[in-house]
Motif scaffolding. Sequence first.
Motif, PDB file in Angstrom:
ATOM      1  N   ILE A  64      33.842  41.166  55.058  1.00  0.00           N
ATOM      2  CA  ILE A  64      34.316  39.858  55.530  1.00  0.00           C
ATOM      3  C   ILE A  64      35.736  39.602  55.173  1.00  0.00           C
ATOM      4  O   ILE A  64      36.428  40.595  54.605  1.00  0.00           O
ATOM      5  N   TYR A  65      36.286  38.463  55.714  1.00  0.00           N
ATOM      6  CA  TYR A  65      37.620  38.270  55.472  1.00  0.00           C
ATOM      7  C   TYR A  65      37.807  37.469  54.058  1.00  0.00           C
ATOM      8  O   TYR A  65      37.596  36.411  53.906  1.00  0.00           O
ATOM      9  N   LYS A  66      38.593  38.017  53.053  1.00  0.00           N
ATOM     10  CA  LYS A  66      39.192  37.228  51.891  1.00  0.00           C
ATOM     11  C   LYS A  66      40.484  36.653  52.265  1.00  0.00           C
ATOM     12  O   LYS A  66      41.477  37.373  52.448  1.00  0.00           O
ATOM     13  N   LYS A  67      40.662  35.329  51.967  1.00  0.00           N
ATOM     14  CA  LYS A  67      41.910  34.797  52.264  1.00  0.00           C
ATOM     15  C   LYS A  67      42.737  34.768  50.810  1.00  0.00           C
ATOM     16  O   LYS A  67      42.185  35.028  49.648  1.00  0.00           O
ATOM     17  N   GLN A  68      43.902  34.375  51.123  1.00  0.00           N
ATOM     18  CA  GLN A  68      44.849  34.294  50.150  1.00  0.00           C
ATOM     19  C   GLN A  68      44.570  33.206  48.929  1.00  0.00           C
ATOM     20  O   GLN A  68      44.213  32.208  49.525  1.00  0.00           O
ATOM     21  N   GLY A  69      44.279  33.402  47.744  1.00  0.00           N
ATOM     22  CA  GLY A  69      44.061  32.401  46.799  1.00  0.00           C
ATOM     23  C   GLY A  69      42.909  32.612  45.758  1.00  0.00           C
ATOM     24  O   GLY A  69      43.098  32.712  44.494  1.00  0.00           O
ATOM     25  N   PRO A  70      41.455  32.547  46.143  1.00  0.00           N
ATOM     26  CA  PRO A  70      40.466  32.965  45.321  1.00  0.00           C
ATOM     27  C   PRO A  70      40.462  34.388  45.144  1.00  0.00           C
ATOM     28  O   PRO A  70      41.013  35.297  45.699  1.00  0.00           O
ATOM     29  N   THR A  71      39.741  34.645  43.748  1.00  0.00           N
ATOM     30  CA  THR A  71      39.529  36.192  43.410  1.00  0.00           C
ATOM     31  C   THR A  71      38.480  36.837  44.312  1.00  0.00           C
ATOM     32  O   THR A  71      37.839  35.859  45.055  1.00  0.00           O
ATOM     33  N   SER A  72      38.378  37.969  44.271  1.00  0.00           N
ATOM     34  CA  SER A  72      37.303  38.822  45.053  1.00  0.00           C
ATOM     35  C   SER A  72      35.814  38.377  44.753  1.00  0.00           C
ATOM     36  O   SER A  72      34.856  37.939  45.378  1.00  0.00           O
ATOM     37  N   ALA A  73      35.814  37.815  43.427  1.00  0.00           N
ATOM     38  CA  ALA A  73      34.434  37.748  42.779  1.00  0.00           C
ATOM     39  C   ALA A  73      34.218  36.253  43.185  1.00  0.00           C
ATOM     40  O   ALA A  73      33.082  35.915  43.708  1.00  0.00           O
ATOM     41  N   ASP A  74      35.159  35.228  43.389  1.00  0.00           N
ATOM     42  CA  ASP A  74      35.128  33.817  43.927  1.00  0.00           C
ATOM     43  C   ASP A  74      34.510  34.066  45.373  1.00  0.00           C
ATOM     44  O   ASP A  74      33.511  33.133  45.698  1.00  0.00           O
ATOM     45  N   VAL A  75      35.097  34.820  46.066  1.00  0.00           N
ATOM     46  CA  VAL A  75      34.752  34.961  47.360  1.00  0.00           C
ATOM     47  C   VAL A  75      33.525  35.382  47.636  1.00  0.00           C
ATOM     48  O   VAL A  75      32.427  34.918  48.606  1.00  0.00           O
ATOM     49  N   LEU A  76      33.002  36.276  46.768  1.00  0.00           N
ATOM     50  CA  LEU A  76      31.561  36.772  46.841  1.00  0.00           C
ATOM     51  C   LEU A  76      30.555  35.909  46.517  1.00  0.00           C
ATOM     52  O   LEU A  76      29.660  35.671  46.991  1.00  0.00           O
TER      53      LEU A  76
END
Length: 285
Positions: free
Chosen positions: A20-32
């Motif tokens: 998936i694409y992780k955008k700038q800003g949130p943590t990796s855990a937040d994105v998950l």
Amino acid sequence: MAVQNGSLSKLQSLNGIFAIYKKQGPTSADVLNALKTALLKEAGVANPNPRKRKKQQLKIGHGGTLDSNASGVLVVGIGEGTKMLTTMLAGSKKYRAVGELGKATDTLDATGNVVEEKSYDHITKEAFEEKLKQFTGEIMQVPPLYSALKKDGQRMSVLLKQGHEVEAKPARPVTVYSLSLQDFSPPHFTLDVECGGGFYVRSLVDDLAKALSSCAHIKELSRTKQGQFTLEEHVLKEDRWTLTDISQALLPCPNPSQQEKNDKKAKSKHKTQSESKADDGDQND
């Protein structure tokens, strides 16, 4: 709790890895957690709690943390695919980093406070490219203080933000497969890096600038490839975090050989009931 059993069953039957694409800003855990929430909602689970670990309805994890300030490829394992993530952590990764000469920060990136300023007028493109050779191959690297590495069970970055004193971890061997200068427009420069597991691009930029008798920090960082997943071809952006899109993008778990199946059967016979219960609900993130 209203659940569309067909959709949830289909979701829970997925086993494999995707990106998936992780955008700038949130943590990796937040994105998950955002991904998990979206999938459970689509499956009809009312008020899903993505952080709940016991008796979880969806087993999901990511293979390799990206800094909150970074964007790009985040590999996700679902179901039995979470067991494949350790290979993603050790595998090759590619990054594109935009650095800024003349200013060092405490976090080594643009989110931190400037702690040092130095001249960079003496640095030429030729000198920069020559210095890159020292940071290619098997090298020793000290991880950043602000990192996801842990001390006494707590992330070092969290301890620092709480005001605790944290000592740097010792230098460790890391591998840089390739390192090239894509643009040199002082104070800014752009690097393409291919590296192995445990490597910090922030530390590279900091060390490189010091070797050039200056200082620097990362302004932008993007992971462009991890394992076989590339930013251009494979990542699913947020509008495609759906059961259908993930099913189509999923790299399935390899089928275990007959010998592996026999080994598992032999182990399960010796496994006590209490041990089996202890394994329920584990989450790899």
